[in-house]
Design a protein around this motif. Structure first.
Motif, mmCIF file in Angstrom:
data_model
loop_
_atom_site.group_PDB
_atom_site.id
_atom_site.type_symbol
_atom_site.label_atom_id
_atom_site.label_comp_id
_atom_site.label_asym_id
_atom_site.label_seq_id
_atom_site.Cartn_x
_atom_site.Cartn_y
_atom_site.Cartn_z
ATOM 1 N N UNK A 257 57.483 49.854 140.364
ATOM 2 C CA UNK A 257 57.821 49.870 138.946
ATOM 3 C C UNK A 257 58.911 48.852 138.657
ATOM 4 N N UNK A 258 58.977 48.410 137.426
ATOM 5 C CA UNK A 258 60.115 47.608 136.988
ATOM 6 C C UNK A 258 61.243 48.551 136.591
ATOM 7 N N UNK A 259 62.461 48.016 136.487
ATOM 8 C CA UNK A 259 63.622 48.859 136.229
ATOM 9 C C UNK A 259 63.486 49.624 134.915
ATOM 10 N N UNK A 260 63.039 48.958 133.854
ATOM 11 C CA UNK A 260 62.891 49.629 132.566
ATOM 12 C C UNK A 260 61.825 50.719 132.639
ATOM 13 N N UNK A 261 60.732 50.462 133.374
ATOM 14 C CA UNK A 261 59.686 51.477 133.546
ATOM 15 C C UNK A 261 60.212 52.678 134.313
ATOM 16 N N UNK A 262 61.005 52.408 135.348
ATOM 17 C CA UNK A 262 61.579 53.499 136.145
ATOM 18 C C UNK A 262 62.465 54.387 135.280
ATOM 19 N N UNK A 263 63.321 53.787 134.468
ATOM 20 C CA UNK A 263 64.203 54.568 133.599
ATOM 21 C C UNK A 263 63.389 55.404 132.607
ATOM 22 N N UNK A 264 62.354 54.798 132.005
ATOM 23 C CA UNK A 264 61.551 55.509 131.015
ATOM 24 C C UNK A 264 60.785 56.662 131.650
ATOM 25 N N UNK A 265 60.201 56.438 132.826
ATOM 26 C CA UNK A 265 59.450 57.495 133.510
ATOM 27 C C UNK A 265 60.349 58.668 133.877
ATOM 28 N N UNK A 266 61.545 58.373 134.357
ATOM 29 C CA UNK A 266 62.465 59.447 134.744
ATOM 30 C C UNK A 266 62.919 60.251 133.525
ATOM 31 N N UNK A 267 63.237 59.566 132.446
ATOM 32 C CA UNK A 267 63.698 60.276 131.247
ATOM 33 C C UNK A 267 62.570 61.116 130.632
ATOM 34 N N UNK A 268 61.343 60.641 130.708
ATOM 35 C CA UNK A 268 60.213 61.418 130.194
ATOM 36 C C UNK A 268 59.993 62.681 131.022
ATOM 37 N N UNK A 269 60.444 62.652 132.260
ATOM 38 C CA UNK A 269 60.234 63.775 133.172
ATOM 39 C C UNK A 269 61.340 64.837 133.067
ATOM 40 N N UNK A 270 62.459 64.508 132.443
ATOM 41 C CA UNK A 270 63.612 65.412 132.419
ATOM 42 C C UNK A 270 63.292 66.804 131.873
#
Length: 416
Positions: A257-270
Motif C-alpha cells: 500500500x501507499x502511505x495515504x492508502x495505509x492511513x485511510x484503511x486503518x482509520x476505516x477499520x477503527x
C-alpha cells in the motif's frame, strides 16, 4: 551547564540518546526546542556536512501535524545539530516496554498517524528509511485520538539518508535497523517510499504481538528471513488488520500500500476494533526455561521485560552463524554513553603506547627481512645445483642402448 549551539540556541540538559547523537532540551528565540546534536565524527565528515546543508530546505519545509518539525540546522565548528519541535511525551518503544502490547484500536490509531506523516514526506520526495518505535514520539500534550490513543509524531526524517553518504557505504554494510529492513534494501536496491511502508507494518505487528515478524537471533538470520520467509498468521488478530499487515509486508515493493492508502484503511477499520482487548501474548520465559525441540532455534531478548512486552521470535529457523547466546542489536541504536574521565585517560595512555610501538616493530620487521633474504638465496643456490645434477643425469640416461663402447672414450684412451 548551559551550552551554546550556534548563535541562536542554548542547550541545558540531555533528554535522549540515539545512535546518531544526543537530544538536548534547548531554548531558542521562539521558546523551548529539542536540539539533536550529532556525533563529532559525523560533524567532522565534510561530505556529510555538505549533504546536511543541501537537505536543509527539504527537511525544514516538511510541516505536518504527525511529523516532528525541523526548525533549523546548525553547522558551527564541531557542532552539527538539528533544532526540532519539543514533544512532551515518550517514544513508542518506551511505551511498549512499560505497558506491553497495545489494543488493536490503539495500535491502528497510532500507525494511522505515522502513515499520515509518511504520506506528507513521500509527497515531498523524502524517504525516512528508519521507521521504528524509537522514532515515533507520543505527544501527550495533544488531544487524544480514537479510544484515547495518544497522537503520534514521526521523528528523525532524513537522518539515515544524511549519514549514509555515498563514500561511507560499502557493499557489505546495510544502513538501518535489521528488524525493520525491507527485502529490497537487503538485496542492495535503492530505498524508495515502499521501504517505509514495510517498516511501518513491522511496527504495527510489533505493537499487537510484542515481537517483530522476522526478528530474533543473529543479524544474518534476520536479514535472510526478510528476503525468504512469509509472515506467519497470528492467532486472534482481527482479519482486517491481518490483511493490511500482509499487504504491506509483501516482498515486492509495488504490491504494498501507499502511505495515504495505509492511513485511510486503518482509520476505516477503527470502528470495528473498538472494544477489542490486546491479543493474548505468551509470557516471556527465561533462557534456562527455553528447551528447543530438535530442528528448532530459540531466540530470546536477554533484556526483554517480564510479561512479554518485547517478546522475541520463537520458531523453526536456522541462524546463519550459530551461537549459544542471543544477539540483539537494539542497544546499538538507542544507547550512547559519554566516557568517564578515567576512561578518557586510559584511552590516551593506550593511544600513546600504540604510537611508540611501530618503531620497534619496524626494526624487527627489517631484521626479519634480511634473514629471509639470506635464506632465500641459499634455497635458490640449492635448487640450481639440484637442477644441474638432474640435467646431467637426464643426458646420461638418454644415450642409445646399442652404441659401441668406444664412442664413450676419448681417442687416446687405451683399449683393454
Amino acid at each position: 551547564m548551559a551550552r551554546k549551539i550556534g548563535s541562536r540556541y542554548t542547550v541545558h540538559q540531555v533528554i535522549g540518546r540515539g545512535s546518531a547523537g544526543t537530544v538536548w532540551l534547548g531554548e531558542g528565540p521562539d521558546g523551548p526546542v529539542a536540539v539533536k546534536l550529532l556525533r563529532e565524527d559525523l560533524a567532522a565528515d565534510q561530505v556529510l556536512v555538505g549533504r546536511f546543508v543541501q537537505e536543509r530546505a527539504a527537511l525544514t519545509g516538511l510541516d505536518h501535524p504527525h511529523v516532528v518539525g525541523v526548525h533549523d540546522m546548525v553547522v558551527d565548528g564541531s557542532d552539527l545539530a538539528l533544532v526540532m519541535d519539543l514533544v512532551q511525551g515518550s517514544d513508542l518503544r518506551t511505551r511498549l516496554e512499560r505497558d506491553g502490547v497495545l489494543s488493536p484500536l490503539l495500535a491502528a490509531s497510532v500507525i494511522a498517524d505515522v502513515a499520515d506523516g509518511l504520506a506528507a514526506a513521500h509527497a515531498a520526495g523524502i524517504v525516512h528509511r528508519d521507521v521504528k518505535p524509537e522514532n515515533v514520539l507520543l505527544d501527550l500534550a495533544a488531544p487524544p485520538g480514537p479510544g484515547g490513543a495518544p497522537r503520534a509524531k514521526l521523528t528523525d526524517f532524513g537522518i539515515a539518508r544524511l549519514v549514509d553518504a555515498p563514500r561511507r557505504t560499502r557493499a557489505t554494510r546495510i544502513i538501518g535497523t535489521p528488524d525493520y529492513l525491507a527485502p529490497e534494501i537487503i538485496e542492495g536496491l535503492e530505498p524508495r517510499a515502499a521501504v517505509d511502508i514495510y517498516a511501518t507494518a513491522t511496527v504495527l505487528y510489533e505493537l499487537l504481538t510484542g515481537a517483530t515478524p522476522f526478528g530474533g537471533g543473529h543479524t544474518g538470520a534476520v536479514l535472510r528471513r526478510h528476503v525468504t520467509e512469509n509472515v506467519p498468521p497470528v492467532e486472534g488478530m482481527p482479519d482486517g488488520l491481518w490483511r493490511i499487515i500482509s499487504e504491506c509486508l509483501a516482498k515486492a515493493p509495488a504490491s504494498r500500500l501507499r502511505a495515504a492508502e495505509l492511513a485511510a484503511r486503518l482509520r476505516a477499520l477503527l470502528p470495528e476494533l473498538a472494544g477489542l482487548g490486546p491479543l493474548a501474548v505468551p509470557e516471556q520465559r527465561t533462557a534456562a526455561e527455553e528447551v528447543p525441540t530438535p530442528g528448532e532455534a530459540v531466540y530470546a531478548e536477554a533484556d526483554a521485560p517480564a510479561g512479554g512486552a518485547h517478546r522475541r521470535r520463537r520458531g523453526p529457523a536456522v541462524a546463519l552463524v550459530p551461537g549459544p547466546q542471543p544477539d540483539s542489536t537494539r542497544d546499538t541504536h538507542t544507547s550512547l554513553r559519554r566516557p568517564s574521565a578515567q576512561e578518557l585517560a586510559s584511552y590516551a595512555e593506550e593511544s600513546r603506547a600504540q604510537r611508540e610501538r611501530p618503531a620497534a616493530g619496524h626494526r624487527r620487521t627489517r631484521a626479519q627481512m634480511i634473514r629471509r633474504r639470506r635464506t632465500l638465496a641459499v634455497l635458490i643456490a640449492v635448487v640450481l645445483l639440484l637442477a644441474g645434477a638432474a640435467a646431467a643425469w637426464t643426458a646420461f640416461a638418454a644415450e642409445p642402448p646399442g652404441k659401441p663402447a668406444e664412442t664413450v672414450h676419448a681417442p687416446w684412451h687405451p683399449r683393454l
